[in-house]
Design a protein around this motif. Structure first.
Motif, PDB file in Angstrom:
ATOM      1  N   UNK A  47     -31.639  17.625  -3.840  1.00 29.03           N
ATOM      2  CA  UNK A  47     -30.993  18.622  -3.169  1.00 29.03           C
ATOM      3  C   UNK A  47     -30.019  17.907  -2.022  1.00 29.03           C
ATOM      4  N   UNK A  48     -30.469  17.142  -1.417  1.00 22.15           N
ATOM      5  CA  UNK A  48     -29.754  16.459  -0.313  1.00 22.15           C
ATOM      6  C   UNK A  48     -28.304  15.634  -0.795  1.00 22.15           C
ATOM      7  N   UNK A  78     -31.225  23.368 -15.997  1.00 20.19           N
ATOM      8  CA  UNK A  78     -31.914  24.246 -15.246  1.00 20.19           C
ATOM      9  C   UNK A  78     -32.509  23.536 -14.067  1.00 20.19           C
ATOM     10  N   UNK A  79     -33.018  22.275 -14.248  1.00 18.53           N
ATOM     11  CA  UNK A  79     -33.767  21.480 -12.983  1.00 18.53           C
ATOM     12  C   UNK A  79     -32.554  21.306 -12.148  1.00 18.53           C
ATOM     13  N   UNK A  80     -31.272  20.662 -12.776  1.00 18.36           N
ATOM     14  CA  UNK A  80     -30.094  20.386 -11.972  1.00 18.36           C
ATOM     15  C   UNK A  80     -29.549  21.314 -11.072  1.00 18.36           C
ATOM     16  N   UNK A 137     -20.483  17.244 -15.103  1.00 13.84           N
ATOM     17  CA  UNK A 137     -21.640  18.067 -15.304  1.00 13.84           C
ATOM     18  C   UNK A 137     -22.114  18.361 -13.805  1.00 13.84           C
ATOM     19  N   UNK A 138     -22.297  17.449 -12.975  1.00 12.84           N
ATOM     20  CA  UNK A 138     -22.714  17.509 -11.702  1.00 12.84           C
ATOM     21  C   UNK A 138     -21.877  18.558 -10.791  1.00 12.84           C
ATOM     22  N   UNK A 197     -32.036  22.135  -8.194  1.00  8.94           N
ATOM     23  CA  UNK A 197     -31.762  20.907  -7.133  1.00  8.94           C
ATOM     24  C   UNK A 197     -30.662  21.566  -6.407  1.00  8.94           C
ATOM     25  N   UNK A 198     -29.583  21.849  -7.139  1.00  6.50           N
ATOM     26  CA  UNK A 198     -28.522  22.064  -6.238  1.00  6.50           C
ATOM     27  C   UNK A 198     -28.604  23.377  -5.293  1.00  6.50           C
ATOM     28  N   UNK A 199     -28.916  24.325  -5.812  1.00 11.09           N
ATOM     29  CA  UNK A 199     -29.104  25.549  -5.338  1.00 11.09           C
ATOM     30  C   UNK A 199     -30.301  25.836  -4.248  1.00 11.09           C
TER      31      UNK A 199
END
Length: 498
Positions: free
Chosen positions: A476-477, A420-422, A382-383, A425-427
């Motif tokens: 995000x990091x 959506x939170x994931x 998923x990540x 965080x990624x973007x």
């Protein structure tokens, strides 16, 4: 829980009304919308049917089965509308891009419908990249030479099913076939034609150099025109007298419709869509179509560009995880500690589109050790999709700098706030939740209202926005570092996936 837009009672509906048909890869739905693009309560019907898939990369649907399903669901919605069905002024169709089927001189299918997810044409795509200039082709057509698009699919059908190829008089999308069956006319809107890989984005016509190379006559493709059609065939006038005078807007790509339905319109606004697959798109008026390295350029209509990138990984990865690891609670896995050891996943179950366009790519998980659990692998997969979303943002924002709003849409994404939170965080950008609901069908209805003159512009309809998911610096990091590790894994495996 996701809030749906207010569905108005039928007695309060305002004319004109639009019947919207949303044809997806795994089913279809039909809705009724009023003149402000609000869904009419209870006037909804759906029919689900899975893709036919196989180990060699097939992902097809039966064209006549889909037409029968569309007709049956239209029957249901018209029955629910009762007398008010006579106020339907237009019929709109949103359907998946990049589909291809053959039709003979009698108007019957010679092939199944090859969807965007069908990767069997990866060999022909590679051959075409050697035979023609891929950079020049991308600049003209907005599309790369890839198994998703029609040039490779046509070559594959000619090589692997020569009898069907020889019997084919016309090549078309599923949406065009629906209109051929119901109206007796061939018509491709600019939006549908623009995503074939056979369309010249600047000249707004079929791309003659590529057709010549493929030895495909332009007359075998549908005429391109956005103007609505009228004149149901007599059998369907008898079946649906309420639609006898309705205007039928040529089918529009579901991605463009999704942006319109969510209100993601304008050069500074992008939509992040997640359904079976995923995409990031910007829709805006322009006579100067951009070239998007690692992405694509299509159209909503003759005057509006749709630019961005797409992933073949999305909700299909979540579905695979659920089937492969039914004992795993993915939400709990994502909330827990990071996966054990240097675990990293490439979630490319259906090949890759943006940014590598490697149609031979497949999924892989690296770093598995004795302590690795099913939860670790599920989390990594998923990540892995979130990593691809970050790269999708890089493709889109790199080609079109200045995007300052990012709207989340698509049934899978809107139903999963944790996802959506994931992605936020990624973007590393706030992600705004669309509350418009039924984005593709609603967008098709809005476009249809404009086409028949009931709206001055598609931006005239308000599209509600809900919660903002804001990125978290520490998350995000970690996800940025994971994206780089995934990139290294992909590069290492590239020689094995070609």
């Amino acid at each position: 829980m996701l809030r749906e837009p207010l569905a108005i009672p039928l007695r309060d509906a305002r004319s004109p009304m639009v019947l919207a048909i949303d044809i997806g890869t795994s089913g279809l739905r039909v809705f009724l919308f009023d003149g402000r693009a609000r869904p009419i309560a209870h006037c909804i019907a759906h029919a689900d049917r899975p893709l036919r898939i196989s180990a060699d990369g097939e992902a097809t649907v039966d064209a006549d089965e889909r037409v029968r399903a569309a007709c049956a669901t239209i029957d249901v919605v018209l029955a629910k509308a009762g007398r008010r069905a006579s106020e339907i002024a237009a019929v709109a169709v949103s359907t998946f891009w990049h589909s291809l089927m053959g039709v003979d001189a009698a108007g019957r299918p010679t092939t199944r419908v090859l969807t965007w997810a069908d990767t069997r044409a990866r060999g022909p795509a590679a051959a075409l990249r050697r035979e023609v200039d891929p950079i020049a082709t991308h600049a003209r057509t907005g599309c790369v030479l890839h198994a998703s698009y029609l040039p490779a699919k046509l070559r594959w059908l000619r090589e692997h099913d020569p009898d069907a190829y020889a019997r084919t008089r016309w090549w078309m999308s599923l949406g065009e076939y629906l209109y051929l069956r119901l109206l007796g006319a061939r018509r491709a809107g600019h939006g549908m034609a623009s995503a074939t890989g056979l369309y010249d984005q600047r000249l707004r016509r079929w791309d003659r150099p590529l057709l010549s190379h493929l030895v495909v006559g332009e007359e075998t493709l549908s005429p391109i025109d956005d103007a609505p059609l009228g004149g149901l065939l007599p059998a369907y006038v008898r079946r649906w007298p309420a639609l006898a005078n309705a205007k039928w807007v040529p089918a529009i790509g579901d991605g463009a419709c999704s942006n319109v339905g969510a209100g993601a319109i304008g050069r500074d606004t992008a939509a992040l869509f997640l359904g079976t697959s995923a995409a990031m798109r910007v829709v805006y008026p322009s006579s100067d179509p951009p070239v998007v390295p690692g992405g694509w350029t299509y159209r909503l209509d003759a005057s509006r560009i749709v630019a961005g990138g797409a992933l073949s990984s999305g909700g299909n990865v979540l579905g695979w995880v659920a089937r492969a690891f039914p004992q795993v609670d993915v939400v709990r896995a994502l909330r827990g500690a990071p996966a054990v050891g240097p675990l990293i996943a490439l979630p490319l179950l259906a090949g890759d589109r943006s940014p590598t366009w490697n149609d031979a790519a497949r999924a892989a998980v690296a770093g598995i050790g004795l302590g690795t659990t099913a939860e670790d692998i599920a989390r990594a997969m998923v990540e892995g999709v979130a990593y691809r979303a970050l790269r999708l943002w890089e493709v889109t924002s790199g080609a079109m700098p200045g995007i300052d709003r990012l709207i989340a849409t698509g049934g899978t994404l809107l139903a999963l706030p944790w996802l959506m939170q994931l992605f936020a965080d990624a973007i590393d950008r706030p992600l705004l939740m669309s509350l418009a609901g039924e984005g593709s069908a609603r967008g098709a209805a809005i476009a249809a209202l404009e086409r028949i003159g009931a709206l001055d512009d598609i931006t005239a309809v308000r599209s509600p926005i809900g919660r903002a998911f804001r990125p978290r610096a520490a998350a995000h990091a970690r996800l940025r570092a994971g994206t780089e590790r995934q990139r290294l894994l992909e590069e290492a495996l590239a020689p094995l996936m070609s």
